[in-house]
Design an enzyme around this catalytic site. Sequence first.
Site, PDB file in Angstrom:
ATOM      1  N   GLY A  50      82.851  41.479 -12.144  1.00 15.62           N
ATOM      2  CA  GLY A  50      81.755  40.897 -11.370  1.00 15.62           C
ATOM      3  C   GLY A  50      80.565  40.547 -12.236  1.00 15.62           C
ATOM      4  N   SER A  51      79.411  41.174 -11.971  1.00 18.29           N
ATOM      5  CA  SER A  51      78.183  40.869 -12.707  1.00 18.29           C
ATOM      6  C   SER A  51      78.209  41.379 -14.145  1.00 18.29           C
ATOM      7  CB  SER A  51      76.979  41.479 -11.975  1.00 18.29           C
ATOM      8  OG  SER A  51      76.791  40.882 -10.711  1.00 18.29           O
TER       9      SER A  51
ATOM     10  N   GLU B  83      77.244  32.594 -10.000  1.00 16.71           N
ATOM     11  CA  GLU B  83      76.491  32.309 -11.231  1.00 16.71           C
ATOM     12  C   GLU B  83      75.286  33.237 -11.394  1.00 16.71           C
ATOM     13  OE1 GLU B  83      76.203  28.301 -12.645  1.00 16.71           O
ATOM     14  OE2 GLU B  83      77.695  27.628 -11.176  1.00 16.71           O
TER      15      GLU B  83
END
Length: 421
Positions: free
Chosen positions: A167-168, A399
């Site tokens: 993920g992040s 993003e």
Amino acid sequence: TNANQEEKHIQHVVILCFQKPPSGAFQINDCKRIVAENNRSPEEHKMIYEMCRKFADEELTPNAGKWDKHHEFPAEAVSQLGDLGLMGINVSDEYNGSGLDALSYAIAMEEISRGCASVGVIMSAHNSLYLYPLDAFGSNKLKEEWVTPFASGEKIGCFGLSEPGNGSDAGAASTTATLDGDEWIIHGTKAWITNAHEAQAAIVFATTDKSLKHKGISAFVVPMDAEGFSLGAKEDKLGIRASSTSNLIFDHVRIPKDYLIGEPGQGFKIAMTTLDGGRIGVAGQALGIASASIDVAAKYALERHAFGKPIAELQSIQNKLSQMTVARDAARLLTWRAACLKDGGEHYTREAAMAKLAASEAATMCSHQAIQILGGMGYVSDMPAERHYRDARITEIYEGTSEIQHLVIANDVLKEYKTKM
């Protein structure tokens, strides 16, 4: 009309770009009138705006609801984007692109996304995430093979950074790339990939040296027809449903050694630089959703009567429209500032994060308030307000989530102040 007001706004606005002096301290005297000093004529930006707005009104808005309802990829519309030069908008004409600047891209993204947010994300992922890293870091040979046919819109690309488990945390790539003679062997899975089912190639980030952590990540271009490559099922998403999203699965996929983008270990830097520019694109998409929400809300408020008059005359409705417009316009200026800094070769990481954060939150707020203004009509698919609400939510996630944008902004601010202590 609202459309004429928007056109007048674009034509007469003076874009202020707040440049940082060498000391890092902001001073109002350092503002530059970018329209006057930019190497591109304001006429060019007006032409981009008018072309994209006309295309959105005539080709996208009338079909967006149908595409969303049936989860239908808008193939003809994407082909037309290529004909208009929008599928390689920032790529030089040497590689079949339009050679336009980042401000043109931001303007185009807003107008295309105002017509259909799904078409906007298809365009954004292709331009910002697939073409940019190849154009900025790829060899001339890679550009000839993997940029030229894509910049015309003849082919579509995608971007594989996220994974099911990271993920992040972009630096925790579990996908690996192992050099075997003159070939790289790529193994792993990428998740949440926009354009996955229509793309002919993907930018893929993989670990080439685990001991170096994020400095051991490298970037590659991978053909989608490579042996061992497969696609996951299409995700059934809340919004942007006309674009495909799925996993990219690499089962010991072999690619030529020279399909490496940049240098070994440069992948994380390439990814972060790409996301800076990509956030301008997502901000543009979010602005388009916000603008579409304002359009539907204002028109409905003028037509709907209650208590013997149009609800547009009620102060509570006017307050909502005011708040929506202020949020949208403030985010637009932040987005254009980031684009102008990019065009000027300045550092714009903080500004891109601010633009993406403000624009995505504006999109969510505007679409929410549009439903409130429409009442029950905002909750049904007869009106586009509910689609705008569903489309808006993703802009605060992909993003870089809003939480990540706050971290990027705060870290840059603290870094600036540390240099003064």
